[in-house]
Design a protein around this motif. Structure first.
Motif, PDB file in Angstrom:
ATOM      1  N   UNK A   4       0.758  -1.541  -0.173  1.00 14.06           N
ATOM      2  CA  UNK A   4       0.406   0.023   0.036  1.00 14.06           C
ATOM      3  C   UNK A   4       1.042   1.316   0.042  1.00 14.06           C
ATOM      4  N   UNK A   5       0.062   2.499  -0.361  1.00  9.74           N
ATOM      5  CA  UNK A   5       0.588   3.759   0.136  1.00  9.74           C
ATOM      6  C   UNK A   5       0.399   4.382   1.329  1.00  9.74           C
ATOM      7  N   UNK A  27      -2.292   1.692  -9.171  1.00 11.81           N
ATOM      8  CA  UNK A  27      -3.003   0.368  -8.847  1.00 11.81           C
ATOM      9  C   UNK A  27      -2.830  -0.421  -7.559  1.00 11.81           C
ATOM     10  N   UNK A  28      -2.499   0.699  -6.323  1.00  9.92           N
ATOM     11  CA  UNK A  28      -1.831   0.603  -5.247  1.00  9.92           C
ATOM     12  C   UNK A  28      -3.004   1.781  -4.419  1.00  9.92           C
ATOM     13  N   UNK A  85       4.052  -4.987   2.883  1.00 14.75           N
ATOM     14  CA  UNK A  85       4.605  -3.754   2.949  1.00 14.75           C
ATOM     15  C   UNK A  85       4.337  -1.919   2.650  1.00 14.75           C
ATOM     16  N   UNK A  86       4.612  -0.876   2.466  1.00 15.68           N
ATOM     17  CA  UNK A  86       4.116   0.572   3.242  1.00 15.68           C
ATOM     18  C   UNK A  86       5.062   1.183   2.354  1.00 15.68           C
ATOM     19  N   UNK A  87       4.320   2.290   1.414  1.00 12.59           N
ATOM     20  CA  UNK A  87       5.076   2.900   0.237  1.00 12.59           C
ATOM     21  C   UNK A  87       5.624   4.463   0.902  1.00 12.59           C
ATOM     22  N   UNK A 102       9.824   1.136  -9.620  1.00  6.47           N
ATOM     23  CA  UNK A 102      11.733   0.414  -9.903  1.00  6.47           C
ATOM     24  C   UNK A 102      11.251   0.324  -8.436  1.00  6.47           C
ATOM     25  N   UNK A 103      10.928   1.156  -7.134  1.00  5.95           N
ATOM     26  CA  UNK A 103      11.097   0.473  -5.828  1.00  5.95           C
ATOM     27  C   UNK A 103      10.435  -0.736  -5.589  1.00  5.95           C
ATOM     28  N   UNK A 104       9.060  -0.855  -6.094  1.00  5.98           N
ATOM     29  CA  UNK A 104       8.624  -2.429  -6.520  1.00  5.98           C
ATOM     30  C   UNK A 104       9.138  -3.312  -6.961  1.00  5.98           C
TER      31      UNK A 104
END
Length: 244
Positions: A4-5, A27-28, A85-87, A102-104
């Motif tokens: 998720x963000x 798409x998150x 995971x959390x962005x 790129x982070x994913x």
């Protein structure tokens, strides 16, 4: 991986709509955390949450507690919802949303690591802020006995929530501008590796910065001092980690 963000928001009503529009295409699922914003900003966030209810939720904090407090509330909700995971990304538009893949990808290759943005600044970044970051990153290298963390202040990063949950159970993390530094060093001490991803950063396009020069620099200096004392206690452990 279930990602998720988390977007902490404090009075960025001019920028947040564009940030959300960019995130929608990724798409998150998104958690907006309203950190005691003004009525104008709160109304904007409520409208966004109603319009984007299928993929976005709003957490309202009753009063401003600082960036760290907002992100930690986001962590707790993400963990409750079952995300792995959390962005984290800022609400002011300074981070390049197009770099999220790129982070994913980096996280998929190393899911137990924290994925940290290594900022590539344009000409809008004041030199004083760049020099300040160099000072901070020198202290982070000292306090981890490592160059593993390329930049400890960039608010664009992806966390493994299992490691974050363990840390939050045992340690009180800085709640304000000291948060980004405090959590990456402590996660590293805990055994979480760091992967650095270059990402373009521009200064806020809504013109709003909540960095208070004297107060926040004093706070950052204090967190460096506390972490230095913590490093001394962990010195043998950190040396052994590098010898493996």
């Amino acid at each position: 991986m279930k990602v998720c963000v988390i977007v902490p928001v404090y009075n960025h009503e001019q920028a947040i709509s564009e940030v959300v529009a960019g995130l929608k295409g990724q798409g998150l699922f998104c958690l907006l955390v309203n950190d005691g914003s003004s009525e104008a900003c709160s109304n904007v966030l409520t409208a966004i949450a109603e319009q984007e209810a299928g993929w976005l939720a709003l957490i309202n904090r009753p009063e401003n507690g600082g960036k760290g407090a907002a992100v930690i509330d986001g962590f707790n909700e993400a963990i409750r919802l079952g995300f792995t995971h959390a962005l984290q990304i800022d609400a002011d538009g300074q981070h390049d949303i197009d770099d999220i893949p790129a982070f994913l990808a980096a996280s998929r290759r190393k899911p137990d690591a924290m994925i940290l943005g290594r900022p590539v600044f344009d000409d809008s970044a004041p030199k004083s802020r760049r020099y300040g970051r160099q000072f901070t990153n020198l202290w982070i290298a000292t306090n981890t006995l490592s160059l593993a963390i390329a930049d400890g202040m960039c608010g664009f990063r992806l966390y493994p929530l299992a490691a974050v949950a363990r840390l939050l159970e045992s340690t009180r993390i800085g709640r304000r501008m000291d948060f980004d530094i405090d959590i990456v060093v402590r996660l590293y001490w805990q055994g979480t590796d760091a992967v650095n991803v270059p990402t373009r950063v521009r200064y806020p396009y809504d013109g709003v910065s909540h960095f208070k020069l004297w107060r926040d620099n004093a706070m950052i200096s204090m967190i460096h001092a506390r972490l230095f004392l913590g490093m001394l206690v962990r010195f043998p452990q950190l040396l052994i980690r590098h010898w493996r």
